[in-house]
Design a protein around this motif. Sequence first.
Motif, PDB file in Angstrom:
ATOM      1  N   ASP A 254       0.830  -1.210   0.000  1.00 12.18           N
ATOM      2  CA  ASP A 254       0.000   0.000   0.000  1.00 12.18           C
ATOM      3  C   ASP A 254       0.866   1.262   0.000  1.00 12.18           C
ATOM      4  OD1 ASP A 254      -2.132   1.680   0.047  1.00 12.18           O
ATOM      5  OD2 ASP A 254      -2.626   1.352   2.164  1.00 12.18           O
ATOM      6  N   THR A 255       1.527   1.473  -1.108  1.00 13.87           N
ATOM      7  CA  THR A 255       2.373   2.654  -1.275  1.00 13.87           C
ATOM      8  C   THR A 255       1.980   3.359  -2.569  1.00 13.87           C
ATOM      9  OG1 THR A 255       4.257   1.709  -0.086  1.00 13.87           O
ATOM     10  CG2 THR A 255       4.726   3.494  -1.612  1.00 13.87           C
ATOM     11  N   ILE A 256       1.574   4.608  -2.433  1.00 17.38           N
ATOM     12  CA  ILE A 256       1.247   5.429  -3.600  1.00 17.38           C
ATOM     13  C   ILE A 256       2.076   6.710  -3.502  1.00 17.38           C
ATOM     14  CG2 ILE A 256      -0.534   6.783  -4.777  1.00 17.38           C
ATOM     15  CD1 ILE A 256      -2.591   4.751  -3.787  1.00 17.38           C
ATOM     16  N   THR A 257       2.863   6.958  -4.507  1.00 13.46           N
ATOM     17  CA  THR A 257       3.654   8.189  -4.548  1.00 13.46           C
ATOM     18  C   THR A 257       3.287   8.938  -5.816  1.00 13.46           C
ATOM     19  OG1 THR A 257       5.488   7.180  -3.339  1.00 13.46           O
ATOM     20  CG2 THR A 257       5.964   9.178  -4.594  1.00 13.46           C
ATOM     21  N   GLU A 258       2.626  10.052  -5.628  1.00 11.15           N
ATOM     22  CA  GLU A 258       2.255  10.889  -6.763  1.00 11.15           C
ATOM     23  C   GLU A 258       2.780  12.288  -6.506  1.00 11.15           C
ATOM     24  OE1 GLU A 258      -1.738   8.900  -8.532  1.00 11.15           O
ATOM     25  OE2 GLU A 258      -2.008  10.053  -6.705  1.00 11.15           O
ATOM     26  N   SER A 259       3.037  12.996  -7.550  1.00  8.27           N
ATOM     27  CA  SER A 259       3.619  14.326  -7.422  1.00  8.27           C
ATOM     28  C   SER A 259       2.830  15.307  -8.279  1.00  8.27           C
ATOM     29  CB  SER A 259       5.085  14.284  -7.841  1.00  8.27           C
ATOM     30  OG  SER A 259       5.722  15.503  -7.584  1.00  8.27           O
ATOM     31  N   PRO A 260       1.590  15.597  -7.878  1.00  4.30           N
ATOM     32  CA  PRO A 260       0.784  16.550  -8.656  1.00  4.30           C
ATOM     33  C   PRO A 260       1.406  17.941  -8.614  1.00  4.30           C
ATOM     34  CG  PRO A 260      -0.565  15.339  -7.067  1.00  4.30           C
ATOM     35  CD  PRO A 260       0.857  15.099  -6.713  1.00  4.30           C
ATOM     36  N   PHE A 261       1.218  18.692  -9.663  1.00  2.00           N
ATOM     37  CA  PHE A 261       1.632  20.091  -9.599  1.00  2.00           C
ATOM     38  C   PHE A 261       0.697  20.951 -10.423  1.00  2.00           C
ATOM     39  CE2 PHE A 261       4.314  18.666 -13.235  1.00  2.00           C
ATOM     40  CZ  PHE A 261       4.047  19.649 -14.179  1.00  2.00           C
ATOM     41  N   GLY A 262       0.672  22.225 -10.029  1.00  2.00           N
ATOM     42  CA  GLY A 262      -0.199  23.168 -10.718  1.00  2.00           C
ATOM     43  C   GLY A 262       0.352  24.568 -10.624  1.00  2.00           C
ATOM     44  N   ILE A 263      -0.549  25.526 -10.546  1.00  9.26           N
ATOM     45  CA  ILE A 263      -0.195  26.937 -10.596  1.00  9.26           C
ATOM     46  C   ILE A 263      -0.591  27.617  -9.288  1.00  9.26           C
ATOM     47  CG2 ILE A 263      -0.491  29.106 -11.863  1.00  9.26           C
ATOM     48  CD1 ILE A 263       0.722  26.910 -13.569  1.00  9.26           C
ATOM     49  N   GLY A 264       0.294  28.480  -8.790  1.00  2.52           N
ATOM     50  CA  GLY A 264       0.002  29.242  -7.585  1.00  2.52           C
ATOM     51  C   GLY A 264       0.451  30.678  -7.725  1.00  2.52           C
ATOM     52  N   GLY A 265      -0.038  31.507  -6.811  1.00  2.00           N
ATOM     53  CA  GLY A 265       0.342  32.915  -6.768  1.00  2.00           C
ATOM     54  C   GLY A 265       0.625  33.326  -5.341  1.00  2.00           C
ATOM     55  N   PRO A 266       0.939  34.599  -5.114  1.00  2.00           N
ATOM     56  CA  PRO A 266       1.188  35.075  -3.752  1.00  2.00           C
ATOM     57  C   PRO A 266      -0.075  35.008  -2.901  1.00  2.00           C
ATOM     58  CG  PRO A 266       1.959  36.654  -5.409  1.00  2.00           C
ATOM     59  CD  PRO A 266       1.100  35.660  -6.115  1.00  2.00           C
ATOM     60  N   LYS A 267       0.091  35.064  -1.602  1.00  2.00           N
ATOM     61  CA  LYS A 267      -1.062  35.078  -0.692  1.00  2.00           C
ATOM     62  C   LYS A 267      -1.844  36.380  -0.882  1.00  2.00           C
ATOM     63  CE  LYS A 267       1.374  37.133   3.256  1.00  2.00           C
ATOM     64  NZ  LYS A 267       1.752  36.972   4.668  1.00  2.00           N
ATOM     65  N   GLY A 268      -3.134  36.340  -0.552  1.00  2.00           N
ATOM     66  CA  GLY A 268      -3.948  37.549  -0.569  1.00  2.00           C
ATOM     67  C   GLY A 268      -4.509  37.940  -1.924  1.00  2.00           C
ATOM     68  N   MET A 269      -4.587  36.994  -2.855  1.00  2.50           N
ATOM     69  CA  MET A 269      -5.122  37.318  -4.176  1.00  2.50           C
ATOM     70  C   MET A 269      -6.644  37.496  -4.134  1.00  2.50           C
ATOM     71  SD  MET A 269      -2.890  34.800  -6.682  1.00  2.50           S
ATOM     72  CE  MET A 269      -3.801  35.327  -8.148  1.00  2.50           C
ATOM     73  N   ASP A 270      -7.156  38.380  -4.985  1.00  5.39           N
ATOM     74  CA  ASP A 270      -8.591  38.610  -5.137  1.00  5.39           C
ATOM     75  C   ASP A 270      -9.226  37.317  -5.673  1.00  5.39           C
ATOM     76  OD1 ASP A 270     -11.155  39.294  -5.986  1.00  5.39           O
ATOM     77  OD2 ASP A 270     -10.545  41.231  -6.800  1.00  5.39           O
ATOM     78  N   PRO A 271     -10.251  36.775  -5.003  1.00  8.66           N
ATOM     79  CA  PRO A 271     -10.897  35.549  -5.481  1.00  8.66           C
ATOM     80  C   PRO A 271     -11.380  35.638  -6.927  1.00  8.66           C
ATOM     81  CG  PRO A 271     -11.637  36.071  -3.268  1.00  8.66           C
ATOM     82  CD  PRO A 271     -10.812  37.231  -3.724  1.00  8.66           C
ATOM     83  N   ALA A 272     -11.778  36.830  -7.377  1.00 10.07           N
ATOM     84  CA  ALA A 272     -12.240  36.988  -8.761  1.00 10.07           C
ATOM     85  C   ALA A 272     -11.085  36.789  -9.735  1.00 10.07           C
ATOM     86  CB  ALA A 272     -12.858  38.377  -8.950  1.00 10.07           C
ATOM     87  N   VAL A 273      -9.904  37.262  -9.369  1.00 14.41           N
ATOM     88  CA  VAL A 273      -8.715  37.081 -10.212  1.00 14.41           C
ATOM     89  C   VAL A 273      -8.311  35.609 -10.215  1.00 14.41           C
ATOM     90  CG1 VAL A 273      -6.244  37.610 -10.399  1.00 14.41           C
ATOM     91  CG2 VAL A 273      -7.890  39.440  -9.934  1.00 14.41           C
ATOM     92  N   VAL A 274      -8.370  34.980  -9.040  1.00 11.67           N
ATOM     93  CA  VAL A 274      -8.059  33.552  -8.936  1.00 11.67           C
ATOM     94  C   VAL A 274      -8.978  32.749  -9.847  1.00 11.67           C
ATOM     95  CG1 VAL A 274      -8.082  31.543  -7.408  1.00 11.67           C
ATOM     96  CG2 VAL A 274      -7.096  33.697  -6.614  1.00 11.67           C
ATOM     97  N   LYS A 275     -10.251  33.090  -9.882  1.00  4.79           N
ATOM     98  CA  LYS A 275     -11.212  32.363 -10.716  1.00  4.79           C
ATOM     99  C   LYS A 275     -10.890  32.518 -12.203  1.00  4.79           C
ATOM    100  CE  LYS A 275     -16.109  31.464 -11.523  1.00  4.79           C
ATOM    101  NZ  LYS A 275     -15.859  31.107 -12.929  1.00  4.79           N
ATOM    102  N   VAL A 276     -10.525  33.733 -12.623  1.00  3.16           N
ATOM    103  CA  VAL A 276     -10.159  33.953 -14.027  1.00  3.16           C
ATOM    104  C   VAL A 276      -8.973  33.065 -14.409  1.00  3.16           C
ATOM    105  CG1 VAL A 276      -9.170  35.632 -15.642  1.00  3.16           C
ATOM    106  CG2 VAL A 276     -11.066  36.308 -14.163  1.00  3.16           C
TER     107      VAL A 276
END
Length: 333
Positions: A254-276
């Motif tokens: 029972d060993t699963i090693t996955e390394s997902p990755f995506g996109i991030g920005g600085p803390k405190g971003m406007d939720p509307a900008v995050v959604k775009v």
Amino acid sequence: MSHPSSRPANFNRRQILSAAAAVAAPALLPMHAFAQDKFPNRPIKLIAPWPAGGSSDGVMRAFAESASKTLGVPVIIENKPGVGGTLGAAAMVGAAPDGYTLTQLPLGIYRLPHMQKMPFDPVQDISHIVCLTGYTFGIACTADAPFKTLKEMVAYAKANPGKLEYGHTGTGTTPHLAIEEFSEKAGIQLNPIPFKGSAEIMQAILGGHIRMMSGTTEFAPHVQSGKLRLLATLGSNRNKAFPDVPTVKESGWDTITESPFGIGGPKGMDPAVVKVLHDAFKKTLDDAKVQETLDKYFMPTVYMSTADYTAYGDRTFKTEKATIERLGLTKKG
């Protein structure tokens, strides 16, 4: 003689037009201001924390090019290699949270802060926007190894404790920790050999200097040519490039090693900008050219929404801490 009502009529018409213009002008100003403030209205910088020309860089450039079409502005890749792929997150700590500075978020950002001092907290200092894909890890051996399956390898390792060596990309990296976790569950003792990078590992295993390796899909062309044998992959599902190769979990551990990755920005971003940004990058997964690039590097689609990706970051930061502590790799001081 002029018509007695002609002058007042012309005057009234001018008054009406002037009044209409006066009413319309204030209405137009906010619209103009809105157009100027609408996100995005200038190029976006996306940091790829790896050298140019590699598989990670290639995938990030495919995402950037595709997202540019939806966002209507260029998404420009900036390479910042080093420190296990954490320099992108480090560079964002002082950036404005306006959506114009983004980075890839590799697994190392959750692990390295537990091993050494880092200038950021991956939970507190980063806005997780969207997860897109991930790396494929596998255990490969030489074609002439005295075992053909993972179960046979475990039996061989039990009969020869500490004698079966494997190459990995450095202490604390995912290929190293994945095999240490597997070895613990399988009750075997392997001999880990650290290398500076994938190129050195491939030279060593193809030259017969090591019997086995743990890594990402740099092994793929050599497995396809028959020079290496892929014993198992470490994800939750079989990799579509190697449909006949079982996962470690399928093989009985029972060993699963996955390394997902995506996109991030600085803390405190406007939720509307995050959604775009979320919507634009999610749409890239429907782009045939992006999928072609993912297939080229044997990377699966691993989508997570903003909420799910944020929860994943928090959860992974905690599980990585536990793993690092268990292996005795916690930073000193």
